[in-house]
Structure formats: C-alpha cells, structure tokens
Design an enzyme around this catalytic site. Structure first.
Site, PDB file in Angstrom:
ATOM      1  N   ASN A  42       0.078   3.220   2.813  1.00 16.72           N
ATOM      2  CA  ASN A  42       1.304   3.965   2.528  1.00 16.72           C
ATOM      3  C   ASN A  42       1.397   4.295   1.047  1.00 16.72           C
ATOM      4  O   ASN A  42       0.861   3.590   0.180  1.00 16.72           O
ATOM      5  CB  ASN A  42       2.558   3.255   3.057  1.00 16.72           C
ATOM      6  CG  ASN A  42       2.743   1.842   2.552  1.00 16.72           C
ATOM      7  OD1 ASN A  42       1.787   1.136   2.273  1.00 16.72           O
ATOM      8  ND2 ASN A  42       3.985   1.424   2.455  1.00 16.72           N
ATOM      9  N   GLU A  44       4.337   5.609  -1.518  1.00 12.24           N
ATOM     10  CA  GLU A  44       5.772   5.917  -1.692  1.00 12.24           C
ATOM     11  C   GLU A  44       6.002   6.830  -2.888  1.00 12.24           C
ATOM     12  O   GLU A  44       5.085   7.117  -3.665  1.00 12.24           O
ATOM     13  CB  GLU A  44       6.546   4.602  -1.821  1.00 12.24           C
ATOM     14  CG  GLU A  44       6.426   3.774  -0.547  1.00 12.24           C
ATOM     15  CD  GLU A  44       7.309   2.546  -0.506  1.00 12.24           C
ATOM     16  OE1 GLU A  44       7.831   2.138  -1.564  1.00 12.24           O
ATOM     17  OE2 GLU A  44       7.471   1.998   0.605  1.00 12.24           O
ATOM     18  N   CYS A  53       3.211   7.556   5.265  1.00  5.45           N
ATOM     19  CA  CYS A  53       2.834   6.317   5.949  1.00  5.45           C
ATOM     20  C   CYS A  53       1.311   6.152   5.971  1.00  5.45           C
ATOM     21  O   CYS A  53       0.550   7.131   5.906  1.00  5.45           O
ATOM     22  CB  CYS A  53       3.329   6.334   7.392  1.00  5.45           C
ATOM     23  SG  CYS A  53       5.097   6.199   7.584  1.00  5.45           S
ATOM     24  N   GLU A  55      -0.627   5.368   8.451  1.00  7.58           N
ATOM     25  CA  GLU A  55      -1.291   5.973   9.610  1.00  7.58           C
ATOM     26  C   GLU A  55      -1.566   7.457   9.356  1.00  7.58           C
ATOM     27  O   GLU A  55      -2.640   7.971   9.661  1.00  7.58           O
ATOM     28  CB  GLU A  55      -0.407   5.843  10.861  1.00  7.58           C
ATOM     29  CG  GLU A  55      -0.132   4.410  11.276  1.00  7.58           C
ATOM     30  CD  GLU A  55       1.136   3.842  10.653  1.00  7.58           C
ATOM     31  OE1 GLU A  55       1.430   4.158   9.474  1.00  7.58           O
ATOM     32  OE2 GLU A  55       1.821   3.075  11.348  1.00  7.58           O
ATOM     33  N   CYS A  90       5.812   4.214  12.996  1.00 12.07           N
ATOM     34  CA  CYS A  90       7.094   4.915  13.102  1.00 12.07           C
ATOM     35  C   CYS A  90       6.948   6.100  14.060  1.00 12.07           C
ATOM     36  O   CYS A  90       5.842   6.495  14.447  1.00 12.07           O
ATOM     37  CB  CYS A  90       7.576   5.380  11.729  1.00 12.07           C
ATOM     38  SG  CYS A  90       6.720   6.841  11.098  1.00 12.07           S
ATOM     39  N   CYS A  93       4.694   9.020  12.884  1.00  9.61           N
ATOM     40  CA  CYS A  93       3.255   8.719  12.998  1.00  9.61           C
ATOM     41  C   CYS A  93       2.799   8.781  14.448  1.00  9.61           C
ATOM     42  O   CYS A  93       1.697   9.247  14.747  1.00  9.61           O
ATOM     43  CB  CYS A  93       2.952   7.355  12.387  1.00  9.61           C
ATOM     44  SG  CYS A  93       3.067   7.380  10.580  1.00  9.61           S
TER      45      CYS A  93
END
Ligand code: THU
Length: 132
Positions: A42, A44, A53, A55, A90, A93
């Site tokens: 990830n 940010e 993210c 993934e 999430c 994803c």
C-alpha cells in the site's frame, strides 16, 4: 509455488509499505498463470483518497508487464510491524480482481501463523461486469 510461499512473498512485499497515516501495512503477491509473481504494497498520500492498496499495486505491476491471466493473490496486513492479523481485500480491490479473474481465482489471507484460502466468488458474489 505453494499457498504458503505466496503468502510469505506478500509478507516480504509488506515491508516496503508506505503507510504513515494509517499505520496499517499491507503486502500482496499476485501469481500469474505462467508462474510469475508480481508484488505490491500500500502507498498512502497526504490527500487520503490518493491512497493505493497493496492488491491494486500488484495488479498494476502485472498489467504493466503484460500479464493478464492469474491464478491467485496472497495478502498480508496489519498494524505497525506486526502482521498478526489477516487483512481482507477492500471492495474496490475485489472489483479490480473481477476485471481480470473469474470466480475460481484464489485469495489467500493470513500471516506467519495462519493461512486461509477463499475464492473471488466467495468474496465478491454477484459481481458487476460489462457482460451483465
Ligand atoms: N489497504 C490495502 O492495502 N488493501 C486493502 O484491501 C485494505 C486496505 C490499505 C489502504 C490503507 O493504506 C491502509 O490499508 C488502511 O486502510
């Protein structure tokens, strides 16, 4: 490549995670049909919605390299340096996975001790696609 090996690769990918805002570090390892593994973590941003993210970072790496067919993804995440939880992808994803993978695509979740295998069909039933 065993499920455990793929999850261990996700744990290593997690070490590069950039998560100064949430403190939640995630790694992903995506296994292509030809056996190549693409990793992501990830990433940010001070403008929170720009966060990517792990993934989707792994899918971006794979698609950028020309891979389009996949067998499985392993995901490892948790607060701080501990990876003692089992992060679950999430919704965004899951939708990205559904763009490239069918319902039999394996999603491996866990940490150093635990490992569980789900299918994309388990985690995203009745998914939306342009064929609908
Ligand atoms: N995160 C992921 O990398 N993958 C997921 O599927 C869930 C959330 C990241 C995004 C953000 O950097 C942090 O975890 C907390 O939401």
């Amino acid at each position: 490549m065993t499920d455990r090996e793929l999850l261990n690769t996700a744990l290593i990918a997690r070490e590069a995670a950039y998560a100064p805002y949430s403190g939640y570090f995630v790694g992903a390892a995506l296994l292509a049909e030809d056996g190549t593994v693409y990793t992501g973590c990830n990433m940010e941003n001070a403008s929170y919605s720009a966060t990517l993210c792990a993934e989707r970072a792994a899918f971006a790496a794979a698609i950028s390299a020309g891979a389009h067919r996949f067998k499985a993804i392993a995901v490892a995440g948790g607060k701080g340096m501990k990876a003692d939880e089992a992060a679950s992808p999430c919704g965004v994803c899951r939708q990205v996975m559904a763009e490239f993978c069918d319902e039999k695509f394996n999603i491996i979740l866990g940490n150093e001790q635990t490992l569980s295998v789900y299918s994309l069909g388990d985690l995203l039933p009745l998914s939306f696609s342009l064929e609908d």
